[in-house]
Write an enzyme that holds these catalytic residues in place. Structure first.
Site, PDB file in Angstrom:
ATOM      1  N   ASP A   1      -4.977  -6.549   7.513  1.00 51.58           N
ATOM      2  CA  ASP A   1      -6.209  -6.271   8.247  1.00 51.58           C
ATOM      3  C   ASP A   1      -7.381  -6.285   7.276  1.00 51.58           C
ATOM      4  OD1 ASP A   1      -5.963  -3.869   6.860  1.00 51.58           O
ATOM      5  OD2 ASP A   1      -5.484  -2.680   8.630  1.00 51.58           O
TER       6      ASP A   1
ATOM      7  N   ARG B   1      -1.923  -1.872  13.784  1.00 53.01           N
ATOM      8  CA  ARG B   1      -3.388  -1.919  13.954  1.00 53.01           C
ATOM      9  C   ARG B   1      -3.755  -3.327  14.429  1.00 53.01           C
ATOM     10  NH1 ARG B   1      -2.926   1.140   9.102  1.00 53.01           N
ATOM     11  NH2 ARG B   1      -3.431   3.319   9.485  1.00 53.01           N
TER      12      ARG B   1
ATOM     13  N   HIS C   1      -3.045 -10.833  14.804  1.00 51.18           N
ATOM     14  CA  HIS C   1      -1.693 -10.277  14.783  1.00 51.18           C
ATOM     15  C   HIS C   1      -1.050 -10.374  16.155  1.00 51.18           C
ATOM     16  CE1 HIS C   1      -3.169  -8.794  11.043  1.00 51.18           C
ATOM     17  NE2 HIS C   1      -3.972  -7.916  11.606  1.00 51.18           N
TER      18      HIS C   1
ATOM     19  N   TYR D   1       3.148  -4.675  13.018  1.00 48.81           N
ATOM     20  CA  TYR D   1       1.967  -3.971  12.497  1.00 48.81           C
ATOM     21  C   TYR D   1       1.210  -3.298  13.631  1.00 48.81           C
ATOM     22  CZ  TYR D   1      -1.960  -2.945   9.441  1.00 48.81           C
ATOM     23  OH  TYR D   1      -2.921  -2.309   8.709  1.00 48.81           O
TER      24      TYR D   1
ATOM     25  N   ASP E   1      -1.838  -4.445   3.559  1.00 43.44           N
ATOM     26  CA  ASP E   1      -1.776  -4.545   5.016  1.00 43.44           C
ATOM     27  C   ASP E   1      -2.576  -5.726   5.550  1.00 43.44           C
ATOM     28  OD1 ASP E   1      -0.194  -2.337   5.068  1.00 43.44           O
ATOM     29  OD2 ASP E   1      -1.710  -0.948   5.838  1.00 43.44           O
TER      30      ASP E   1
ATOM     31  N   GLU F   1      -9.217  -3.899   5.889  1.00 43.97           N
ATOM     32  CA  GLU F   1      -9.114  -2.984   4.748  1.00 43.97           C
ATOM     33  C   GLU F   1      -8.071  -3.477   3.749  1.00 43.97           C
ATOM     34  OE1 GLU F   1     -11.172  -0.348   4.238  1.00 43.97           O
ATOM     35  OE2 GLU F   1     -12.186  -1.057   6.046  1.00 43.97           O
TER      36      GLU F   1
ATOM     37  N   GLU G   1       0.807  -1.218   0.000  1.00 45.82           N
ATOM     38  CA  GLU G   1       0.000   0.000   0.000  1.00 45.82           C
ATOM     39  C   GLU G   1       0.842   1.272   0.000  1.00 45.82           C
ATOM     40  OE1 GLU G   1      -3.328   0.145   2.734  1.00 45.82           O
ATOM     41  OE2 GLU G   1      -3.333  -2.032   2.861  1.00 45.82           O
TER      42      GLU G   1
END
Length: 836
Positions: free
Chosen positions: A85, A316, A361, A314, A83, A87, A10
């Protein structure tokens, strides 16, 4: 065009880091976030066909997709490394939809280190369709809320409120968060303070330092403390507690002062303090706010930079899990830095306390099998990144250290019928406190837990009274939320997710629903009206339980426990147990009810707070008075509203007489704040922003009323130069042209030389403030400039205004790219023709 495998991430900075580790064997590209979304200017959801979304390639991503398709035809494989997650999974799915899916594979990087990347590349897997479905369901429901309810706000509140500057909006999570803030404000407005008195004493022995004690019991009855009073009535809730008046406390103090003061009881008990778990997204934001004074957005932006540079995992996540690699690295550093005595026999493990926790995660920790130094981070990134990394490193080490051992000592001192207590605490073994203490600043960390040391005493020992005084105490209203405490509350109630907390805060502040003053979140009166309208007609959307249950359902979709279609259908159409959005939209909106808060009665007449066309005001019968600009909703109750009305009855504040006209000069309060006025004439001037009304005197009022102020004639053109305050702030008038007066220059003091220099600078166009870097897609240089109407970003072709909530000093390249992309996607702005 390349025959190498293509790897897509991203972020451009992450792409550069990964490319260094993978070498020339891969073509690494950055998609810069989402490539598709629902259309900008229409609902984009076919409700009748079962809520089918229409996704469009974003305008500024079209060139990227075109090039990707061309490259993918030659490449043996396209690896989607967005990423890890919800999204990121959706972005991967959208990318896969633009190229032959047979060529695609999915990998995830939990940390951007060589080991982390190589490990991720070995673990290819299909796109998680359930996670994609959960993301799309969230997007559909959020779009339905935004596009169906926001127009209701426009057509009811906004069109009647001339003071509203930005388009009103409602959101599934945003509205629930605003209601939390408004509910806290209501508690403050309803709060009734209680006053009570106690006695404190300073005691000593001949050979020990003095210590302090406080009256705790009288004749066997315990004294009341703050928690014993009702916050809405100010009355005592526990009848067994004793409340002393000032007269009683003064009399008792005189009686007790001579003594004797005798040690009656000493109690010692051991305490164990255990370390906090490693950081998750919410706790990182909370501690960054507490220790570093970072707003949520800055904390996440800085953490993103640390992750992309390979310094942390990561960021988030709501998992407190640490990998074996992390545990080994932490234990090794603890032993080296603090010694074996601080290392437990086995690693510490933590169960997540977060509702709806997703364990996909690790916790946020330093990346790699050995942790980088703070100096290395500072050299590679910047000071702020180093400070946040230091916080993460210390917390990770502390969570794997032994508990701290403390001793608490309570001494009871008797004096006739009164008992005084002193409590002390000492650290016997600091344990994890050597590395980190939650919520404390660095000064306290350096010395470990703050200790209160009591002298070594024995029962029946006589003490000397060095000082005795009556102590007046007050109960306090519930504190307003800070960014950190709001994130904590959202997390506790299961509202939002790690990736959304910062965005929620940003959104409610951009819409003028909330402002941040010295870190405290203060809602506007506009927010009161919006929340009341939603409570009256769309109650589930501001209900914390409903919002949390929706998060539960979205998580169930991501796990494959349920399908998306029934959830969307029930949300929109309702069921036997719930009212759907479609039914709510049929309700007739009562604007007056949304804009009115009943405060009580005075002389038999209702007193109300109303939010009108020009802002909030107090109404009692035919009398009304504007609410002062400095007051917040929580400051308004029956008592304060009557004070505001009394100001109206007393009239404006007279500052004195004008020297020239002999007219009185008044200080008045208007819908846009305080202003000065000459008599009953139309000659008036607003008090400049940042100037305290308390400091306003007659001389200053006359100076303001005499604006615009002649500065002199321009040396080249001979035109007069005038200085004044206007709608957009301070400015200079030269002939028929207005020129922004750049800070720190003031219309009240600017000299002719300064004015001419300011005008000359404006003729050269906007002033360059900072070079931000190159746009990752177009390669064009992004520059932050200061223009007539404030700071903006430009790439030479497109200009994007900088939102007021973003500090020019904190603006990052990523934020600038996002603003430019949004401006491009919106298309060119149509300019009005001037009437001839």
């Amino acid at each position: 065009m390349s025959e190498k495998p293509i790897l897509i991430v991203e972020s451009p900075s992450k792409a550069r880091t990964i490319a260094r580790y993978l070498g020339d064997d891969y073509q690494v590209e950055a998609c810069v976030g989402h490539i598709k979304d629902l259309p900008k200017k229409e609902l984009g959801i076919d409700i009748e066909s079962g809520f089918v979304p229409t996704l469009q390639v974003l305008p500024d991503r079209r060139d990227f997709i075109k090039q990707l398709k061309a490259d993918a035809r030659q490449a043996p494989e396209v690896i989607l490394a967005t990423d890890p997650d919800r999204e990121g999974e959706a972005i991967a799915d959208h990318l896969a939809g633009e190229i032959p899916r047979a060529k695609t594979s999915r990998v995830q990087f939990n940390e951007i280190t060589k080991t982390g990347i190589l490990k991720g590349m070995e673990e290819r897997h299909p796109i998680d369709e359930q996670l994609v479905s959960a993301q799309m369901t969230r997007r559909i429901i959020d779009r339905l809320v935004g596009y169906k309810i926001s127009p209701v706000l426009w057509n009811t509140l906004q069109k009647n409120m001339k003071f509203v500057k930005t388009a009103l909006s409602a959101g599934r999570v945003q509205s629930a968060a605003i209601k939390m803030i408004i509910d806290r404000e209501r508690q403050r407005a309803a709060f009734v303070a209680a006053d009570y008195f106690t006695i404190k004493v300073e005691l000593s022995t001949a050979d020990e330092p003095p210590f302090k004690a406080r009256l705790s019991q009288l004749d066997g009855q315990r004294l009341a403390t703050r928690k014993d009073f009702d916050s809405q009535t100010g009355k005592l809730t526990n009848p067994k507690r004793l409340v002393l008046s000032k007269t009683q406390a003064d009399s008792l103090a005189k009686e007790l002062e001579p003594g004797p003061w005798i040690v009656g009881h000493i109690e010692e008990k051991p305490l164990t303090s255990r370390p906090s778990p490693p950081f998750i997204t919410s706790t990182l934001q909370q501690e960054a706010a507490s220790k570093l004074r970072f707003p949520a957005r800055k904390a996440m932006r800085t953490a993103q930079a640390l992750y992309e540079a390979g310094f942390i995992t990561y960021m988030r996540t709501d998992s407190t899990h640490l990998s074996g690699e992390a545990l080994n690295a932490a234990r090794r550093e603890i032993e080296e830095r603090y010694g074996k005595n601080y290392l437990p026999a086995k690693p510490n493990f933590y169960a997540s306390k977060v509702k709806n926790a997703q364990e996909a995660h690790e916790a946020i920790r330093p990346a790699g099998s050995s942790f980088a130094t703070v100096d290395a981070v500072s050299a590679s990134l910047n000071k702020d990144a180093a400070r946040l990394y230091d916080l993460i490193r210390k917390r990770t080490l502390a969570c794997q250290m032994k508990p701290a051992k403390l001793k608490q000592t309570t001494i009871t001192v008797n004096n006739q019928k009164a008992d005084f207590k002193a409590v002390g605490k000492v650290v016997q073994f600091p344990g994890y406190m050597k590395a980190y203490i939650e919520g404390r600043d660095d000064a306290v960390l350096a010395s470990g837990e703050k200790e209160t040391v009591l002298p070594d005493l024995h029962v029946d020992q006589h003490l000397a009274c060095d000082k005795l005084e009556v102590d007046e105490r007050h109960t306090n209203p519930p504190p307003r939320f800070t960014e950190a405490s709001l994130v904590k509350e959202l997390e506790a109630q299961g509202i939002g997710r790690p990736s959304t907390y910062a965005a929620i805060l940003d959104r409610i502040m951009q819409k003028d629903y909330v402002t941040s003053r010295k870190g405290t979140l203060i809602p506007s009166f506009l927010a009161v009206a919006v929340v009341q309208l939603l409570e009256n007609h769309f109650r589930p959307l501001v209900d914390a339980r409903f919002t949390a249950e929706m998060e539960d359902q979205l998580d169930a979709i991501s796990r494959g426990d349920t399908d998306a279609a029934p959830i969307i259908n029930e949300f929109y159409y309702g069921s036997d147990a719930t009212i759907g959005l479609a039914k709510m939209l049929e309700d007739r909106i009562n604007i007056r009810q949304a804009c009115t808060v009943a405060l009580g009665e005075d002389d038999g007449e209702p007193v109300e707070l109303r939010v009108g066309n020009y802002g909030p005001y107090i109404q009692k019968g035919d009398t009304r008075q504007q609410v002062p600009a400095a007051m917040a909703p929580g400051d308004i109750n029956l008592a304060t509203s009557l004070e505001i009305l009394q100001r109206e009855a007393a009239g404006p504040t007279a500052l004195g007489l004008d020297e020239d006209s002999g007219e009185s000069i008044y200080l008045r309060e208007g819908p846009y704040g305080p202003y000065v006025q000459l008599g009953d004439t139309k000659r008036r001037k607003s008090i400049p922003k940042g100037f305290s009304v308390d400091e306003l005197d007659l001389a200053m009022a006359q100076t303001l009323l005499n604006l615009p102020r002649p500065v002199g004639n321009h040396p080249d053109s001979g035109e007069p130069i005038l200085a004044d305050y206007g709608r957009y702030g301070p400015y200079l008038k030269v002939g028929d042209k207005n020129v922004k007066l750049s800070p720190p220059l003031s219309p009240l003091t600017v000299t002719l030389e300064e004015a001419v220099a300011n005008i000359s600078k404006s003729k050269r166009g906007s002033v360059d403030l900072r070079q931000l870097g190159n746009h990752p897609t177009t390669g064009e240089s992004l520059v932050l400039k200061d223009g007539r109407y404030g700071p903006y970003i430009t790439d030479g072709k497109v200009n994007a205004s900088l939102p007021k909530k973003i500090n020019t000093d904190e603006l990052s390249l990523e934020q600038a790219v996002e603003l430019i992309n949004k401006k491009r996607a919106a298309g060119p702005t149509k300019r009005r023709r001037r009437k001839k």
